[in-house]
Design an enzyme around this catalytic site. Structure first.
Site, mmCIF file in Angstrom:
data_model
loop_
_atom_site.group_PDB
_atom_site.id
_atom_site.type_symbol
_atom_site.label_atom_id
_atom_site.label_comp_id
_atom_site.label_asym_id
_atom_site.label_seq_id
_atom_site.Cartn_x
_atom_site.Cartn_y
_atom_site.Cartn_z
ATOM 1 N N GLY A 225 2.431 2.685 10.628
ATOM 2 C CA GLY A 225 3.410 3.760 10.445
ATOM 3 C C GLY A 225 4.115 4.185 11.715
ATOM 4 O O GLY A 225 4.776 5.225 11.746
ATOM 5 N N LYS B 103 0.154 4.298 -0.403
ATOM 6 C CA LYS B 103 -0.478 5.539 0.085
ATOM 7 C C LYS B 103 -0.199 6.672 -0.914
ATOM 8 O O LYS B 103 -0.106 6.406 -2.108
ATOM 9 C CB LYS B 103 0.006 5.844 1.506
ATOM 10 N N SER C 159 3.369 -1.678 10.456
ATOM 11 C CA SER C 159 4.814 -1.720 10.731
ATOM 12 C C SER C 159 5.455 -3.070 10.400
ATOM 13 O O SER C 159 6.357 -3.528 11.099
ATOM 14 C CB SER C 159 5.100 -1.319 12.178
ATOM 15 N N ASN D 49 0.873 -1.171 0.000
ATOM 16 C CA ASN D 49 0.000 0.000 0.000
ATOM 17 C C ASN D 49 0.912 1.224 0.000
ATOM 18 O O ASN D 49 1.480 1.575 1.030
ATOM 19 C CB ASN D 49 -0.887 -0.024 1.259
ATOM 20 N N GLU E 138 -6.617 5.139 7.430
ATOM 21 C CA GLU E 138 -6.403 6.562 7.120
ATOM 22 C C GLU E 138 -7.634 7.170 6.463
ATOM 23 O O GLU E 138 -7.915 8.357 6.625
ATOM 24 C CB GLU E 138 -5.142 6.708 6.246
ATOM 25 N N GLY F 25 2.880 -0.828 4.279
ATOM 26 C CA GLY F 25 2.984 0.564 3.838
ATOM 27 C C GLY F 25 4.428 0.951 3.617
ATOM 28 O O GLY F 25 5.019 0.677 2.568
ATOM 29 N N GLY F 26 5.046 1.559 4.631
ATOM 30 C CA GLY F 26 6.387 2.120 4.515
ATOM 31 C C GLY F 26 7.417 1.202 3.864
ATOM 32 O O GLY F 26 8.146 1.629 2.956
ATOM 33 N N GLU G 55 -5.450 -4.413 10.653
ATOM 34 C CA GLU G 55 -4.413 -3.404 10.837
ATOM 35 C C GLU G 55 -4.734 -2.563 12.074
ATOM 36 O O GLU G 55 -5.517 -1.607 11.985
ATOM 37 C CB GLU G 55 -4.343 -2.484 9.621
ATOM 38 N N HIS H 169 -9.445 1.623 4.566
ATOM 39 C CA HIS H 169 -8.157 1.762 5.265
ATOM 40 C C HIS H 169 -8.322 2.741 6.429
ATOM 41 O O HIS H 169 -9.088 3.699 6.341
ATOM 42 C CB HIS H 169 -7.080 2.262 4.295
HETATM 43 P P1 PGA Z 1 2.859 0.626 7.569
HETATM 44 O O1 PGA Z 1 1.405 0.821 6.927
HETATM 45 O O2 PGA Z 1 3.400 -0.686 7.041
HETATM 46 O O3 PGA Z 1 3.662 1.799 7.098
HETATM 47 O O4 PGA Z 1 2.685 0.568 9.045
HETATM 48 C C1 PGA Z 1 0.531 -0.253 6.760
HETATM 49 C C2 PGA Z 1 -0.756 0.204 6.122
HETATM 50 O O5 PGA Z 1 -1.212 1.312 6.423
HETATM 51 O O6 PGA Z 1 -1.360 -0.509 5.306
#
Ligand code: PGA
Length: 265
Positions: A178, A11, A218, A9, A102, A239-240, A172, A100
């Site tokens: 994050g 973002k 994470s 993802n 966010e 994500g990251g 999640e 999601h």
């Molecule tokens: P993250 O994000 O791996 O940066 O924690 C995961 C996500 O929001 O899907």
């Protein structure tokens, strides 16, 4: 048989040029996997809308799926700024992330909208990746299981039992996204069992055995193994660590190592 899924993802990251450069590097990093033609694990990348055509064209003949990060629930019409499921199909998407955290917590999307998006995705032939997860406050109050069960129930309330194999749930926890603080695998497994129990309660005993449930929050090459060693966890939404082609390739190989393809299939 639930095929493990490693999903990126991105973002709101990467221009078209950056997407093309990621894809070139990532494909060369996973060349040995592509050569093996095992299609295991399944790899999914969800870039911003603007990078979908470029990514789709570069991975077109490879076993890498492309998804979007959101979708609107109507097929077309006066919905300024929105993108329909059909438009995503048109660009080669096969998956779409829905709900999601966010979008729920920053943009303010509610459960009713998310339920409609899940339904619209399935109607258009897209596999929804429905995200659920509790906040830190909810976990501290002992409500994590209840909150995740409710989010699952609401998101899947217009889905039929026959469609469950097409649905992916991503657990999640909001406090893990994050932050660099991943959940303990035991806690993730506890919530994922609750999610599967909720699905069985809605659709019938055993139906949840066909639903893939991922962990997200994470996830990094150094911790993905601890999640993938648990049979309840079918993969990760990342994500990251998915923004770097070398890291995302490492994650892919870690999934493969922890969950090799059974020789019988
Ligand atoms: P993250 O994000 O791996 O940066 O924690 C995961 C996500 O929001 O899907």
């Amino acid at each position: 048989m639930r095929i493990p899924l490693i999903a990126a993802n991105w973002k709101m990251n990467k221009t078209v040029g950056e997407t093309l450069s990621f894809a070139g590097s990532f494909l060369s990093e996973i060349q040995s996997l592509l050569d093996a033609e095992t299609h295991w694990p399944e790899i999914l990348i969800c870039p911003p809308f603007t990078s979908i055509p470029a990514l789709s064209s570069i991975v077109a003949s490879r076993p890498v799926s492309v998804g979007a990060q959101d979708v609107y629930w109507q097929a077309k019409g006066a919905f300024t700024g929105e993108v329909s499921p059909l438009m995503l199909r048109d660009l080669g998407c096969t998956y779409v992330i829905v709900g999601h955290s966010e979008r729920r917590h920053i943009i303010g999307e509610g459960g009713d909208l998310i339920r409609k998006k899940v339904r619209a995705a399935l109607d258009a032939g897209l596999k929804p990746v429905l995200c659920v997860g509790e906040t830190l406050e909810e976990r501290e109050q002992g409500d994590a299981l209840k909150v995740n069960a409710e989010m699952t129930k609401e998101g899947l309330s217009d889905v039929s039992a026959a469609e469950i194999p097409l649905v992916v749930i991503a657990y999640e926890p909001v406090w893990a996204i994050g932050t660099g603080k991943e959940a303990r695998p035991d806690d993730a497994v506890e919530v994922i069992r609750e999610i599967r129990g909720t699905i069985d309660g809605m659709f019938g005993e055993g139906v949840s055995a066909d639903a893939r449930v991922l962990y997200g929050g994470s996830v990094k090459p150094g911790n993905i193994r601890s999640f993938m060693l648990r049979e309840e966890i079918d993969g990760a939404l990342v994500g990251g660590a998915s923004l770097d082609p070398v890291e995302f390739a490492k994650l892919t190989f870690e999934v493969l190592k922890a969950r090799p393809k059974p020789s019988a299939i």
